[in-house]
Design an enzyme around this catalytic site. Structure first.
Site, PDB file in Angstrom:
ATOM      1  N   HIS A 144      16.991  -1.672  -7.290  1.00  0.00           N
ATOM      2  CA  HIS A 144      17.054  -0.218  -7.484  1.00  0.00           C
ATOM      3  C   HIS A 144      18.511   0.221  -7.278  1.00  0.00           C
ATOM      4  O   HIS A 144      19.427  -0.541  -6.721  1.00  0.00           O
ATOM      5  CB  HIS A 144      16.479   0.160  -6.289  1.00  0.00           C
ATOM      6  CG  HIS A 144      15.043   0.319  -6.247  1.00  0.00           C
ATOM      7  ND1 HIS A 144      14.040   1.260  -5.906  1.00  0.00           N
ATOM      8  CD2 HIS A 144      14.185  -1.034  -6.488  1.00  0.00           C
ATOM      9  CE1 HIS A 144      12.805   0.948  -6.268  1.00  0.00           C
ATOM     10  NE2 HIS A 144      12.843  -0.299  -6.367  1.00  0.00           N
ATOM     11  N   ARG A 399       5.742  -5.197 -11.804  1.00  0.00           N
ATOM     12  CA  ARG A 399       5.165  -3.997 -11.529  1.00  0.00           C
ATOM     13  C   ARG A 399       5.070  -2.891 -12.644  1.00  0.00           C
ATOM     14  O   ARG A 399       5.931  -2.689 -13.598  1.00  0.00           O
ATOM     15  CB  ARG A 399       6.281  -3.246 -10.348  1.00  0.00           C
ATOM     16  CG  ARG A 399       5.498  -1.731  -9.783  1.00  0.00           C
ATOM     17  CD  ARG A 399       6.309  -1.191  -8.697  1.00  0.00           C
ATOM     18  NE  ARG A 399       7.426  -0.667  -9.229  1.00  0.00           N
ATOM     19  CZ  ARG A 399       8.055   0.436  -8.588  1.00  0.00           C
ATOM     20  NH1 ARG A 399       7.295   1.263  -7.650  1.00  0.00           N
ATOM     21  NH2 ARG A 399       9.320   0.848  -9.012  1.00  0.00           N
ATOM     22  N   GLU A 509       1.521   5.192  -2.766  1.00  0.00           N
ATOM     23  CA  GLU A 509       2.936   5.666  -2.579  1.00  0.00           C
ATOM     24  C   GLU A 509       2.946   7.406  -1.940  1.00  0.00           C
ATOM     25  O   GLU A 509       3.613   7.543  -0.937  1.00  0.00           O
ATOM     26  CB  GLU A 509       3.774   5.809  -3.814  1.00  0.00           C
ATOM     27  CG  GLU A 509       3.992   4.410  -4.310  1.00  0.00           C
ATOM     28  CD  GLU A 509       4.652   4.466  -5.517  1.00  0.00           C
ATOM     29  OE1 GLU A 509       6.048   4.420  -5.629  1.00  0.00           O
ATOM     30  OE2 GLU A 509       3.958   4.458  -6.769  1.00  0.00           O
ATOM     31  N   ASP A 546       8.572   7.283  -1.830  1.00  0.00           N
ATOM     32  CA  ASP A 546       8.025   8.397  -2.522  1.00  0.00           C
ATOM     33  C   ASP A 546       7.070   9.091  -1.375  1.00  0.00           C
ATOM     34  O   ASP A 546       7.090  10.514  -1.756  1.00  0.00           O
ATOM     35  CB  ASP A 546       7.221   8.146  -3.925  1.00  0.00           C
ATOM     36  CG  ASP A 546       7.844   7.482  -4.954  1.00  0.00           C
ATOM     37  OD1 ASP A 546       9.046   8.295  -5.017  1.00  0.00           O
ATOM     38  OD2 ASP A 546       7.464   6.444  -5.634  1.00  0.00           O
ATOM     39  N   ARG A 584      10.134  -0.882   1.334  1.00  0.00           N
ATOM     40  CA  ARG A 584      11.417  -0.134   2.238  1.00  0.00           C
ATOM     41  C   ARG A 584      12.556   0.001   1.239  1.00  0.00           C
ATOM     42  O   ARG A 584      12.843  -0.882   0.605  1.00  0.00           O
ATOM     43  CB  ARG A 584      11.553  -0.669   3.381  1.00  0.00           C
ATOM     44  CG  ARG A 584      10.448  -0.648   4.489  1.00  0.00           C
ATOM     45  CD  ARG A 584      10.793  -1.493   5.689  1.00  0.00           C
ATOM     46  NE  ARG A 584       9.845  -1.367   6.815  1.00  0.00           N
ATOM     47  CZ  ARG A 584       9.664  -0.391   7.587  1.00  0.00           C
ATOM     48  NH1 ARG A 584      10.265   0.538   7.521  1.00  0.00           N
ATOM     49  NH2 ARG A 584       8.750  -0.359   8.365  1.00  0.00           N
ATOM     50  N   ARG A 716      13.827  10.541  -8.948  1.00  0.00           N
ATOM     51  CA  ARG A 716      13.442   9.192  -8.092  1.00  0.00           C
ATOM     52  C   ARG A 716      14.051   9.365  -6.692  1.00  0.00           C
ATOM     53  O   ARG A 716      14.765  10.126  -6.457  1.00  0.00           O
ATOM     54  CB  ARG A 716      14.467   7.872  -8.691  1.00  0.00           C
ATOM     55  CG  ARG A 716      13.511   7.324  -9.904  1.00  0.00           C
ATOM     56  CD  ARG A 716      13.946   6.186 -10.477  1.00  0.00           C
ATOM     57  NE  ARG A 716      13.301   5.810 -11.685  1.00  0.00           N
ATOM     58  CZ  ARG A 716      12.052   5.400 -11.718  1.00  0.00           C
ATOM     59  NH1 ARG A 716      11.242   4.892 -10.757  1.00  0.00           N
ATOM     60  NH2 ARG A 716      11.873   4.922 -12.901  1.00  0.00           N
TER      61      ARG A 716
END
Length: 880
Positions: A144, A399, A509, A546, A584, A716
């Protein structure tokens, strides 16, 4: 060991590194730059100490900086904060070693020594052994966009940490002291002359290479060293050795496999990353086997080994040279594949057990021939690595969002003339999916001409079939909510010919999805076909980022806790094994926090010897960048998961649940009223934070938004939190908590909340994390942004947020009983205090830069703004 005494080496390291940075700036940038930086530093320290005149002078001085002076000033403070981080990380390792050496301190909390000492009086040695021997902890490295530092800078900073370690030698000569000092100066000078800004956004393959580098540079050596320690402890305390094939902690990856909202992750990228992982693994094994060839010159051998090598004079070398040759052939085969060629397969290694077999023959031979002590060295380490890393270092998860599979199936059903899958009810979808899974005829017509989006999903599934389960981990479905979301992936894997299908993992989420997770699992397990085909095992992923962005941190935390309880209960009722995969992030607002406390605060039964968790962005470097810290984190994961399994916490009292429901409801209402229902909030957010400017940072391969809309819902979770971290308000982590606690306190629940804090690990861990947020945040700094950047009509909104922050601080301290945040964590308090005078100037300069950039000087000042963003991130020790 007193806190002041133990901190003295840290203060000396910071003083030394700061002095070397200052002399480097003086030499490389000139006296004018150096004197300006020193002036700013002095004013910042005085201002932070409470000198109002210094604060005014600091703001005035920074506001008058000419454009050409801004970059060196920003770089100076940014680099100092990075050097302070290095010193602190090194000091953590130093203090851990001091705890082990000092018999008066007792073992460090969470260490193997402390864990065994505390657990054994009340735990049978066999139970303890079996728990440790069968631990299944997978740390999934993700890319990320939170790692703001370039890899070249990270390498230099790691070299500096190594030099600090050399400087800690007990008996250095004056010459050695001088050599370390000069080497530090060289590294700091090289760092000063290195461009710290990425000039292009990294590709997913770059992120994957970065993940491989973390394993190569630290974990490759740390893992076998740690497992030797764990093995010795087990032998000492239980009389049994850790099994040679045990992998209590292993590693997965989303780098190159996470395509949810990232159009740059394609089927071709996933194939390339899987091959790169294999290439790096083979290269590392080839190196280790080469070392063994040099080492194992012994001539004694068992009959089993002789059967392999015949009458060879040096049997181990003969056997291992054959292994090395096959590894070399495997590496060349992978290189050809990466170059786009289709080489003949030949005699190459496909599976880890093929490599393990000859190594085990040598291992058994050494034991049988009286050379067991040799077998227990490098060869055993290699076998341990093979158990942990396999032939792929880390398996890549896929994913994908659930709607992408719906699109594929809808295109197929329409092409077949049987209707629109997307328009069918859930019951109709399930009947169709199960019927087609059981059918022997192909579903995909030969003349099927899919859209580019549909074709890409199908091609990804073909890559799964090609790469196989050795290279790939789970298939994670984001935005999952119904059994058909899971069955759809089961069917699509079958249709493209996946021989060993990946396990399918729904990801829940949002708050609504979390609340519906139990129902989804119950419905899924009520399908006879499904229960027959999962082999008694189900993995479920729960998302922290999220859910918190959707409903508030407090509301999400309580929903996540309850969801875990419900899923555990359902799994037990159905007689299946459940593993929870925790999504996490690094920051508190995305589920981050101290590892040990976080695991021990999970609901009873939710760990049970198994844990999957993501390690994201800058957290990977912080936890695994230095060997001593990497080993400490492996230790913390081991002891926390084992303790949560052997001695899970008691479930909360019924009245605590009622109170938590009330807190969560109030928090969610406050959060959503502000973030979603206050019309001017988005406009305020855009003005008061560098959210727009962050989108230009080349810090990750994914776009900042899932969809091109303007609301927070499409942003995001990472840039949402990153923006508030930059202004040091850290709003997403605490918004709604102060009001929720105030209402509870006004309703007479003060004593009950304090009991919850004292006796419920989940609530205590949550409150402690909020205290950490409150200690790191600074509303006065956020006010600087409002005063310069926010239109006057919107400023009352910012003032209201700062009032809420003050209320949150007061109510949280009432619950914890502390006078100040982190009273029980003086090390963290000290860390924040050291950084504040160096982060303050960066915030003031960022305000100035944002003002100038937003008034037409964008190109000239973009570099300075990017460096400033990096520096504040380093000072806060968090980005997203």
């Amino acid at each position: 060991m007193s806190e002041n005494r133990s901190d003295a080496p840290l203060r000396e390291d910071i003083r030394q590194l700061g002095g070397l940075l200052g002399s480097t700036i003086h030499e490389q940038a000139g006296e004018t730059v150096y004197e300006t930086i020193e002036e700013v530093r002095g004013l910042a320290k005085d201002a932070r100490a409470g000198d109002g005149a210094a604060a005014e002078a600091l703001e005035k001085r920074l506001g008058e900086l000419p454009d050409e002076m801004i970059v060196p000033v920003v770089r100076a403070f940014s680099q100092f904060l990075n050097l302070a981080n290095i010193a602190e990380q090194h000091h953590r390792v130093r203090r851990s070693r001091a705890w082990v050496r000092d018999p008066e301190t007792g073992p460090l909390r969470g260490s193997l020594e402390e864990f065994f000492k505390r657990m054994l009086p009340d735990t049978e040695p066999d139970d303890l052994y079996n728990t440790i021997a069968h631990l299944d902890i997978e740390l999934v490295l993700t890319a990320h966009p939170t790692e703001v530092m370039r890899r070249s800078m990270l390498q230099k900073y790691n070299h500096i940490a190594g030099l600090l370690d050399e400087g800690d030698r007990v008996d250095p000569t004056p010459e050695e002291i001088e050599e370390v000092h000069q080497a530090l100066k060289r590294e700091i000078t090289a760092a000063w002359e290195t461009d710290e800004i990425r000039r292009r956004r990294p590709a997913p393959q770059d992120e994957a290479r970065w993940g491989m580098a973390v394993i190569e540079q630290t974990l490759w050596d740390v893992v076998p060293h740690y497992l030797r320690r764990l093995d010795r402890m087990l032998q000492r305390q239980t009389g049994k050795s850790l099994p040679l094939n045990a992998a209590p902690i292993h590693f997965g990856s989303w780098m190159g496999g996470d395509r949810d909202g990232n159009p740059r992750v394609t089927s071709a990228v996933t194939r390339e990353v899987c091959l790169l992982n294999r290439w790096k693994a083979v290269e590392l094994y080839e190196r280790e086997v080469g070392e063994l060839v040099e080492e194992l010159s012994l001539q004694c051998a068992s009959d089993e080994l002789r059967d392999w090598v015949g009458d060879a004079w040096e049997p181990y070398r003969t056997a291992l040279k054959a292994v090395r040759d096959r590894l070399l052939a495997t590496r060349h085969w992978i290189e050809a594949r990466l170059a786009g060629r289709r080489p003949a397969e030949g005699l190459i290694y496909w599976r880890a057990d093929e490599l393990r077999e000859p190594l085990m023959v040598c291992y058994r031979s050494l034991h049988e021939s009286g050379a067991a002590v040799v077998a227990e060295g490098r060869l055993k380490d290699l076998l341990r690595r093979l158990s942990v890393f396999g032939l792929t270092l880390m398996r890549v998860d896929i994913r994908q969002e659930s709607t992408r599979h719906t699109e594929v199936l809808d295109a197929l059903t329409q092409a077949l003339g049987i209707g629109s899958y997307e328009a069918w009810s859930e019951e109709e979808r399930q009947r169709f999916l199960i019927r087609e899974i059981d059918s022997r005829r192909p579903l995909i017509p030969r003349d099927f001409e899919p859209s580019d989006e549909v074709a890409e999903v199908l091609e990804t599934l073909r890559v799964i079939a090609e790469m196989g389960a050795d290279s790939l981990g789970a298939y994670v479905i984001s935005m999952a909510s119904k059994p058909s979301d899971i069955l759809a992936v089961k069917l699509l894997q079958k249709e493209v010919g996946v021989v060993s299908p990946l396990r399918v993992v729904p990801l829940f989420e949002t708050l609504t999805d979390l609340q519906g997770a139990q129902t989804c699992l119950e419905q899924l397990l009520a399908i006879p076909w499904y229960c027959q085909h999962i082999d008694g095992f189900q993995e479920v992923m729960i998302g922290y980022s999220d859910s918190a962005k959707d409903a508030s941190h407090l509301t999400a935390a309580w929903a996540l806790y309850q969801t875990q309880e419900q899923l555990v209960a359902t799994a037990r009722e159905q007689g299946i094994r459940l593993i929870l995969f925790h999504g996490r992030g690094g920051s508190i607002g995305r589920g981050g926090g101290p590892t040990h406390a976080a695991i021990l605060s999970q609901p009873p039964g939710s760990v049970d010897g198994r844990l999957r968790v993501t390690e994201q962005g800058e957290v990977i470097q912080a936890k695994f960048g230095l060997r001593g810290i990497a080993e400490r984190n492996l230790e913390l994961y081991t002891t926390a998961v084992a303790e949560a399994t052997l001695a899970p916490p008691q479930p909360p009292e019924a009245n605590w649940r009622v109170l938590m429901d009330q807190l969560a409801e109030t928090s969610c209402e406050v959060y959503r009223t502000l973030v979603r229902e206050t019309p001017e909030f988005i406009d305020y957010f855009r003005h008061a934070t560098p959210e727009h400017e962050i989108s230009h940072l080349a810090i990750g391969s994914r776009p900042a938004r899932r969809k091109p809309t303007v609301g927070v819902e499409s942003l995001r979770a990472i840039p949402w939190i990153f923006a508030w971290t930059q202004t040091r308000l850290l709003l997403p982590a605490w918004l709604g908590i102060g009001e929720a606690l105030r209402v509870a306190l006004e309703n007479g629940h003060e004593e009950e909340l304090q009991r919850m804090y004292q006796h419920w690990p989940f609530f205590r861990a949550f409150v402690d994390m909020i205290e950490m947020v409150l200690a790191k945040s600074d509303p006065a700094v956020a006010a600087w942004y409002d005063n310069r950047l926010v239109p006057e009509a919107l400023r009352p909104l910012g003032a209201g947020l700062r009032d809420r922050h003050a209320e949150t601080r007061q109510t949280v301290l009432t619950v914890s009983g502390h006078d100040n945040p982190l009273d029980e964590a003086p090390v963290v308090q000290r860390s924040v205090g050291v950084r504040n005078p160096y982060v303050d100037p960066l915030n003031l300069i960022q305000v100035e830069l944002l003002d100038r950039v937003r008034h037409g000087h964008e190109e000239d000042l973009r570099e300075a703004l990017m460096i400033c963003i990096n520096g504040i991130a380093a000072g806060m020790r968090n980005t997203g």
